[in-house]
Scaffold this active site. Structure first.
Site, PDB file in Angstrom:
ATOM      1  N   ASP A 199      -8.465   3.586  -3.385  1.00  0.00           N
ATOM      2  CA  ASP A 199      -9.542   4.169  -3.008  1.00  0.00           C
ATOM      3  C   ASP A 199     -11.248   4.794  -2.801  1.00  0.00           C
ATOM      4  O   ASP A 199     -11.730   6.158  -2.663  1.00  0.00           O
ATOM      5  CB  ASP A 199      -9.279   5.299  -0.628  1.00  0.00           C
ATOM      6  CG  ASP A 199      -8.283   4.615  -0.197  1.00  0.00           C
ATOM      7  OD1 ASP A 199      -8.098   3.177  -0.835  1.00  0.00           O
ATOM      8  OD2 ASP A 199      -7.293   4.892  -0.188  1.00  0.00           O
TER       9      ASP A 199
ATOM     10  N   ASP B  31       0.725  -1.390   0.134  1.00  0.00           N
ATOM     11  CA  ASP B  31      -0.168   0.173   0.020  1.00  0.00           C
ATOM     12  C   ASP B  31       1.090   1.735  -0.315  1.00  0.00           C
ATOM     13  O   ASP B  31       1.447   0.875   0.247  1.00  0.00           O
ATOM     14  CB  ASP B  31      -1.010   0.248   1.195  1.00  0.00           C
ATOM     15  CG  ASP B  31      -2.273   0.851   1.134  1.00  0.00           C
ATOM     16  OD1 ASP B  31      -2.431   1.390   0.157  1.00  0.00           O
ATOM     17  OD2 ASP B  31      -2.875   1.322   1.827  1.00  0.00           O
TER      18      ASP B  31
ATOM     19  N   GLU C  68       3.586   6.556  -2.860  1.00  0.00           N
ATOM     20  CA  GLU C  68       2.729   7.880  -4.331  1.00  0.00           C
ATOM     21  C   GLU C  68       3.382   8.593  -3.149  1.00  0.00           C
ATOM     22  O   GLU C  68       4.225   9.696  -4.332  1.00  0.00           O
ATOM     23  CB  GLU C  68       1.229   7.789  -4.253  1.00  0.00           C
ATOM     24  CG  GLU C  68       0.529   6.838  -4.580  1.00  0.00           C
ATOM     25  CD  GLU C  68      -0.339   6.061  -3.135  1.00  0.00           C
ATOM     26  OE1 GLU C  68      -0.672   5.361  -3.901  1.00  0.00           O
ATOM     27  OE2 GLU C  68       0.285   6.555  -1.958  1.00  0.00           O
TER      28      GLU C  68
END
Length: 754
Positions: A522, A459, A462
């Site tokens: 998300d 996860d 970025e």
């Protein structure tokens, strides 16, 4: 900030007043051409300084500077165009993984009057440099004559012309694009731009996970990875410096620097790149179809690898499960109530403290991790674990990480990074540019994988600490590339220990497609979230990625992020979309298990069984994905590029070669559907339809989905009910022909109705 509508200010971020001590340099006519020993073509390009105003005018008091433009042909259809300003262009990088079959074709040239014609060793034309002056019929001196520029047409596949944007201007002092230029800041080259002609009817797509219409013409994009915070904004987790043109070519900018890309927006006549790096390294890829162009892109940056069989089953998750008892209870109920499932994912709650990633199970709530994982495996469930690449101030690994330089050295006392769920502070980002840090991170994962864990959710990634020092790369170049380094490390150790190469990743940059698989971030639990997810997946598939998933039925609820009720209709429709995606995972901020939705749980059970029936077909299509330019989930233009209708449809898609899917994205049980040319068979009714027209207001009950299969094909299906892929015997796979004998999938596979 207001737009000035001045090209240099808005697109090049240029300071025309000289306060930032910046100066623009434009390319002029080439001065010389020669061939290198390795077959590259070398062109000497002079650059002329421009006056420090918004009016473009040569400053002839400053001498020109000469730089070398290099052309290289890879195979028959790829042309590399590169130039560095006082900096060598990197021949190799982590983004590139050249296919051994991609050989360099030597180039040569012939001077024909005022043109230089470049050909490969087969005599195929690859470029034409035009050194002639514009044809004039002089009658006024009101405005100056145009200055020299670089004027060249590239032919990456020897057929289709890709002209550089030589004269995109209103008048010689007012430009909307430049063929090739750089900006010098405080005497040092800082950033570069190049542009290509855009036709009036040209469409563009790709560029990563873009939550936008299929045709990106008219958009200026900032290619810089960010936490997308959903799937309905300009922010995106996966930016890829690649676009696909409907005119039959693709363009890949080989860089990890911040990049701005204008697709017929700043000027409708040009596609423009601006790279915050003093070099341009651009691959132009030709081809007769989107698949062929994307195959060329993968030949440069790598092909997706094949995910394991079990990964194509159902993944069950929520944010989050907190104990072994809770997980075992859920898994037992899924089995008891006959919901087929292969993977149980533990998100943020398996640590000592929720969200405090230390790569260790909470020893009170998970007292026997090895036994817990083995027990689940014996029941047909594999375990996936969440984590992230930042070291918290409270993490037990902090001292070790700091003492050994395993994390970046942050400038200043504290820096914040990480989650949107609150002000979570992190001491630093794991430094994957440092080999010792990579091995340390792999060691953290190995202990978990040795216990029987099969997948790591990589996860975030970025963002990194930009106010920091890293071992071997500047933060501004590492930022976008970080996802590739992060996912590569997790993939490699998983492959080494488990034998299956897989991660579950959110961020992305060029090359990340080599390490499947990626999901869409998300999304909101809403029809908008569903539509945005599909758009992102279509563009990602047009950017070289092969395998892609999304959270069913969206990640966060609205308006209450954690607690708003999800409708039965949305849950079913998103499940159907998941069944016809490369991978199917339930996940989100609240309950996601199908038995928590009793009114529609029977419908969901039937659809999950259908998913497992489709796995043989999906395996065939996935293998094809690893060898070609196709993704599993494909925009219609992959197969119908010349159909102008398909050039704009972003709410339908192909699932592999033969199945066309049109998700219902409303609670009205109807939608408009476009059937492309050809004969189609409805998957649920068996009814034949002739394509090439719209089905307006098509009615579809909640327990069905608008899905058609090409007439005459044979679908590979699994004929028996299973609870997980461990029970599948591929010798039992049947072929069902889509002809008059087919009366619908539920009648063909009667066990789906039970």
């Amino acid at each position: 900030m207001r737009q000035t509508h001045n090209y240099t200010v808005d697109f090049l971020d240029f300071d025309p007043d000289g306060k930032g001590n910046e100066r623009l340099w434009r390319a002029c006519k080439p001065a010389a051409i020669t061939t290198a020993a390795n077959g590259d073509l070398l062109v000497t390009v002079p650059f002329q300084a421009q006056k420090q105003t918004t009016e473009i005018a040569a400053d002839t008091t400053i001498p020109r500077k000469d730089y070398t433009l290099r052309l290289r042909a890879y195979g028959d259809k790829i042309l590399r165009f590169s130039i560095g300003i006082d900096e060598e262009v990197a021949e190799e990088s982590l983004m590139l993984e050249l296919d051994p079959a991609l050989t360099i074709h030597p180039l040569s040239y012939e001077i024909k009057g005022e043109t230089w014609v470049v050909t490969d060793f087969k005599g195929v034309k690859k470029a034409v440099f035009d050194l002639s002056n514009p044809v004039l019929d002089h009658w006024s001196d009101l405005l100056p004559a145009p200055d020299e520029t670089l004027n060249v047409v590239f032919y990456p596949d020897g057929k289709k012309a890709v002209p550089i944007s030589a004269y995109d201007q209103f008048q010689p002092a007012r430009h909307d694009a430049m063929a090739l230029a750089f900006v010098e800041k405080e005497g040092v080259a800082d950033r570069m731009t190049t542009a290509f002609h855009a036709a009036a009817d040209e469409i563009f797509c790709g560029t990563g996970e873009r939550f936008a219409k299929l045709d990106l013409s008219g958009k200026t994009l900032q290619l810089e990875n960010q936490d997308g915070q959903g799937v309905n904004s300009r922010r995106t987790y996966k930016n890829i410096p690649f676009y696909l043109s409907g005119k039959g070519y693709g363009a890949f900018m080989h860089t990890s620097a911040y990049t701005k890309l204008s697709l017929a927006d700043i000027s409708t006549r040009s596609v423009q790149w601006m790279v915050e790096q003093p070099c341009v390294d651009l691959f132009l890829i030709g081809g007769d179809s989107p698949e062929e162009i994307l195959r060329g892109y993968r030949q440069l940056t790598g092909f997706p690898t094949m995910p394991p069989l079990w990964s194509f089953g159902t993944w069950m998750s929520r944010m989050t499960y907190f104990s072994a008892d809770e997980v075992e209870t859920i898994c037992n109920r899924l089995r008891k109530e006959d919901y087929p499932c292969d993977v149980i994912h533990l998100d943020t709650g398996w640590f000592k403290t929720d969200w405090l990633c230390e790569w260790k199970f909470n020893d009170e709530r998970f007292p026997d991790p090895e036994g817990f994982i083995k027990g689940l495996k014996d029941n047909g469930f594999r375990v996936s674990l969440w984590q992230l690449p930042y070291i918290a101030f409270a993490a037990e690994q902090l001292k070790e990480a700091v003492d050994n330089n395993y994390i970046c050295k942050v400038q200043g006392e504290r820096a914040t990074d990480g989650s949107n769920f609150g002000a979570l502070d992190y001491a630093g980002t794991i430094d994957f540019t440092y080999p010792a840090a990579v091995e340390w991170y792999k060691g953290l994962l190995k202990k978990l994988l040795d216990m029987g864990v099969v997948c790591i959710k990589t996860d975030f990634g970025e963002d990194i600490h930009l106010d920091a020092d890293y071992h071997s790369m500047a933060p501004k170049l590492l930022h976008n590339l970080y996802a590739l380094l992060y996912q590569k490390a997790a993939y490699e150790i998983t492959k080494e220990v488990v034998g299956d190469g897989i991660v579950w990743a959110r961020a992305g940059w060029a090359g990340c497609q080599r390490y499947p698989l990626h999901w869409g971030g998300d999304a909101a639990c809403s029809w908008d979230g569903l539509a945005g997810s599909l758009k992102g997946g279509l563009h990602l598939g047009l950017s070289g990625f092969g395998f892609w998933s999304h959270d069913v039925p969206g990640f966060h609820s609205v308006p209450d992020f954690m607690n708003s009720v999800i409708s039965d209709e949305l849950y079913v429709r998103w499940t159907q979309f998941g069944v016809f995606s490369s991978h199917l995972r339930y996940h989100g901020t609240s309950k996601r298990e199908p038995y928590e939705f009793p009114n529609i749980s029977g419908i969901v059970r039937k659809w999950l069984k259908l998913r497992y029936a489709l796995i043989p077909y999906l395996l065939e299509q996935s293998k094809k994905t690893t060898e070609t330019g196709y993704p599993v989930l494909r925009a219609l233009i992959f197969h119908h590029l010349d159909d102008k209708m398909c050039q704009h449809i972003d709410d339908q898609y192909y699932f592999g070669d033969d199945i066309m899917v049109a998700p219902v994205m409303n609670d009205h049980n109807h939608r408009d559907i476009y059937l492309p040319k050809g004969q189609w068979v409805n998957l649920f009714s068996g009814k034949f339809s002739e394509g090439g027209h719209w089905l307006h207001n098509y009615e579809c009950p909640l327990d069905e989905m608008p899905v058609w299969v090409k007439a005459g094909v044979k679908l590979s299906l699994y004929p028996e009910a299973v609870s997980c892929t461990d029970e599948m015997d591929m010798e039992k796979v049947i072929k069902v022909k889509m002809d008059e004998s087919f009366h619908g999938i539920f009648k063909t596979l009667s066990y789906l109705e039970k």
